[in-house]
Design a protein around this motif. Structure first.
Motif, short mmCIF file in Angstrom:
data_model
loop_
_atom_site.label_atom_id
_atom_site.label_comp_id
_atom_site.label_asym_id
_atom_site.label_seq_id
_atom_site.Cartn_x
_atom_site.Cartn_y
_atom_site.Cartn_z
N LEU A 19 12.72 0.27 -2.71
CA LEU A 19 12.72 1.73 -2.82
C LEU A 19 11.86 2.36 -1.73
CD1 LEU A 19 12.20 2.20 -6.68
CD2 LEU A 19 14.36 2.00 -5.45
N THR A 20 12.31 3.49 -1.22
CA THR A 20 11.56 4.28 -0.25
C THR A 20 11.26 5.65 -0.86
OG1 THR A 20 13.67 4.89 0.77
CG2 THR A 20 12.47 3.05 1.76
N PRO A 21 10.49 6.51 -0.18
CA PRO A 21 10.10 7.78 -0.78
C PRO A 21 11.27 8.60 -1.32
CG PRO A 21 8.81 7.41 1.19
CD PRO A 21 9.82 6.30 1.13
N ASN A 22 11.02 9.25 -2.46
CA ASN A 22 11.97 10.09 -3.17
C ASN A 22 13.12 9.31 -3.80
OD1 ASN A 22 10.82 12.70 -2.97
ND2 ASN A 22 11.43 12.81 -0.82
N GLN A 23 13.00 7.97 -3.82
CA GLN A 23 13.96 7.15 -4.55
C GLN A 23 13.32 6.66 -5.85
OE1 GLN A 23 15.20 4.02 -1.84
NE2 GLN A 23 16.86 5.28 -1.02
N GLN A 24 14.16 6.28 -6.80
CA GLN A 24 13.68 5.74 -8.07
C GLN A 24 14.58 4.62 -8.53
OE1 GLN A 24 13.79 9.05 -10.80
NE2 GLN A 24 16.02 9.16 -10.84
N ALA A 25 14.02 3.72 -9.34
CA ALA A 25 14.79 2.65 -9.98
C ALA A 25 14.66 2.83 -11.49
CB ALA A 25 14.27 1.28 -9.55
N THR A 26 15.78 2.70 -12.17
CA THR A 26 15.82 2.93 -13.61
C THR A 26 16.52 1.76 -14.29
OG1 THR A 26 15.97 5.31 -13.21
CG2 THR A 26 16.50 4.55 -15.43
N LEU A 79 7.86 15.40 2.41
CA LEU A 79 6.86 14.39 2.75
C LEU A 79 6.00 14.79 3.93
CD1 LEU A 79 9.07 11.18 2.42
CD2 LEU A 79 7.65 12.28 0.67
N GLN A 80 6.55 15.54 4.85
CA GLN A 80 5.78 16.01 5.99
C GLN A 80 6.39 17.30 6.52
OE1 GLN A 80 6.37 13.70 9.73
NE2 GLN A 80 7.37 12.21 8.40
N THR A 135 5.27 7.68 -1.67
CA THR A 135 5.11 7.32 -0.26
C THR A 135 5.24 5.80 -0.13
OG1 THR A 135 2.70 7.09 -0.47
CG2 THR A 135 3.54 9.25 0.18
N GLY A 136 5.52 5.34 1.09
CA GLY A 136 5.59 3.90 1.35
C GLY A 136 6.87 3.27 0.84
N LYS A 137 6.78 1.99 0.54
CA LYS A 137 7.95 1.22 0.11
C LYS A 137 7.53 0.26 -0.99
CE LYS A 137 11.58 -1.83 1.96
NZ LYS A 137 12.11 -2.48 3.19
N VAL A 138 8.35 0.13 -2.01
CA VAL A 138 8.05 -0.79 -3.11
C VAL A 138 9.28 -1.64 -3.40
CG1 VAL A 138 6.49 0.93 -4.12
CG2 VAL A 138 8.78 0.65 -5.06
N GLY A 196 0.84 -1.18 0.00
CA GLY A 196 0.00 0.00 0.00
C GLY A 196 0.88 1.23 0.00
N THR A 197 0.80 2.04 -1.06
CA THR A 197 1.71 3.18 -1.20
C THR A 197 1.28 3.99 -2.41
OG1 THR A 197 4.04 3.80 -1.37
CG2 THR A 197 3.35 1.91 -2.65
#
Length: 361
Positions: free
Chosen positions: A251-258, A277-278, A230-233, A210-211
Motif C-alpha cells: 500500500l502507498t499513501p491514500n490507499q487502504q487494505a480491508t 500529501l504536499q 505516508t510511506g509504504k506498507v 518507516g511511515t
C-alpha cells in the motif's frame, strides 16, 4: 545493535533470529539477515558454516522439533556425525559446549515456532498472539474517553483510541520491531532499514520500515482495515488467513487494505477522502492533460492511469483550491469529455480523445 560481525559460526548458529531464518524462514528475520549479508559480504563463509551446523543438528533430531530429552542425545549423535563427514573438516570439531549452546537456541526457537504454527491453524485473537510471544510485553489499555499518545522504545509513536490495547516489548530485538494491537491506533514509525516494524492484530499483519498509517482492528467487528498516510506498507492476513487468496498487498499513501468476515481476502482501495500529501500548484492555463494528471499524482500520491497518446489533444484551464480530489476529477472529466473509475487503489481515466486545441473552463 548487536555486532554480529565478530560472531563465530557456532555463535551465529545459536542466535535465535538466525535459527528462525535458516530453519523456519520467518520473513522478518530473513529480511534482516539478507540485508546484513549485503552489508557484510565478507561474512558469507561464516554464515554458510553456521547454516551447515544447524542443518546437521536438525538432521540428528530426525527433523523433529527438539525437546529437553532429545538435546543431550542429539549432541552425542552430532559429535559422531561430525567425525565421520569429511565436508566439514576444513575447521576443527566444534566443542561440546558450543553445540549445547546451539541446541539450547534451537530448542527455544522451536518451542516458540510451534506456538506460532498452532496459531496459524486456529482462530486468532489479540490475546493468543500476545500469549504466543516468548518475550515479556508491556500492555497499555486506553480507558480514557479520548485518544492517548504512546511512545515506543524506538521513539515511534501510536495515537491509541479509547478502548484499544497495545502490547510491546521494553526493547525491540535486533531483527524486528513487533507490537500487537486490539482496537484502533495511528502509527508514526521511526525509520530503520535494518529493523522492520510489524503491527499484528487478530486479522491483519502490517510491515513497514518507516511511515505513518492507521490500523482499525476491533475484535468482534466484521471488518479490519489498514490506511496508509505516508510511506509504504505491506499488509497480510494474520494466522490461518495467510493462506487465502490475495494474502499480501503493498500500500502507498491514500490507499487502504480491508478484510471482512464475509470475504476472506484482502481488498485494496482508495480512502474515501484522499488527503493532500504536499502542496502543489493547482492553477492550470491551457495546460496539457498530462501535466494536470501528473500534478494530481504528486499532490495525492495516487497513480492515475490514462492513454497519453489518445489524450494528447486534451488541455485544461482551471484553478483548484481546497476541493476534494474526487470533485476535482469530476470537473476535469466533465471539461474534457472523459470519465474516471477507481479500482485496486488507482484512478483510471477513459476518453475518446480531444480536438487538438486548448479547452478553457
Amino acid at each position: 545493535m548487536q555486532n554480529f560481525r565478530n560472531y563465530t559460526p557456532e555463535a551465529l548458529a545459536g542466535e535465535p533470529s538466525f535459527i528462525r531464518w535458516k530453519l523456519f524462514n520467518v520473513a522478518d528475520d530473513a529480511a534482516f539477515w539478507e540485508v546484513w549479508l549485503l552489508q557484510h559480504p565478507d561474512k558469507q563463509e561464516v554464515v554458510d558454516q553456521a547454516d551447515q551446523l544447524l542443518t546437521m543438528l536438525h538432521k540428528v533430531y530426525d527433523n523433529r522439533q527438539p525437546d529437553n530429552s532429545l538435546v543431550e542425545a542429539g549432541i552425542q549423535r552430532l559429535t559422531g556425525y561430525l567425525e565421520t563427514h569429511t565436508e566439514i573438516h576444513t575447521r576443527p570439531l566444534w566443542p561440546k559446549v558450543a553445540l549445547l549452546r546451539i541446541a539450547a537456541g534451537l530448542l527455544l526457537v522451536a518451542g516458540s515456532w510451534l506456538g506460532y504454527q498452532r496459531l496459524a491453524n486456529q482462530a486468532v485473537s489479540y490475546q493468543s498472539l500476545v500469549n504466543a510471544t516468548p518475550r515479556p510485553l508491556t500492555e497499555v489499555v486506553n480507558q480514557r474517553p479520548h485518544p492517548v499518545t504512546i511512545t515506543l522504545p524506538d521513539r515511534s509513536t501510536v495515537l491509541l483510541q479509547p478502548k484499544s490495547r497495545l502490547s510491546f516489548p521494553r526493547s525491540f530485538s535486533d531483527s524486528t520491531r513487533e507490537v500487537f494491537l486490539s482496537g484502533q491506533g495511528f502509527f508514526s514509525v521511526t525509520h530503520s532499514a535494518s529493523q522492520p516494524f510489524v503491527v499484528k492484530t487478530h486479522r491483519l499483519t502490517t510491515r513497514v520500515l518507516g511511515t505513518s498509517f492507521l490500523v482499525q482492528a476491533v475484535e468482534g467487528m466484521q471488518q479490519a482495515r489498514v490506511i496508509v498516510r505516508t510511506g509504504k506498507v505491506r499488509v497480510s492476513a494474520t494466522g490461518r488467513r495467510q493462506h487465502t487468496q490475495s494474502a499480501t498487498l503493498d500500500l502507498t499513501p491514500n490507499q487502504q487494505a480491508t478484510i471482512t468476515d464475509t470475504r476472506q481476502t484482502l481488498v485494496r482501495s482508495l480512502v474515501d477522502q484522499p488527503l493532500l500529501l504536499q502542496p502543489v500548484s493547482m492553477q492550470f492555463k491551457a495546460s496539457s492533460i498530462t501535466t494536470v494528471f501528473q500534478q494530481l499524482e504528486t499532490a495525492y500520491g495516487i497513480p492515475i492511469r490514462f492513454n497519453e497518446g489518445l489524450m494528447q489533444g486534451c488541455y485544461l484551464t482551471a484553478t483548484f483550491t481546497n476541493e476534494p480530489l474526487f470533485d476535482k476529477l469530476t470537473l476535469i472529466c466533465h471539461t474534457i469529455d472523459a470519465r474516471y473509475t477507481v479500482s485496486d487503489g488507482q484512478i483510471f481515466i477513459t476518453s475518446k480523445g480531444c480536438i487538438n486545441k486548448p479547452v478553457f473552463s
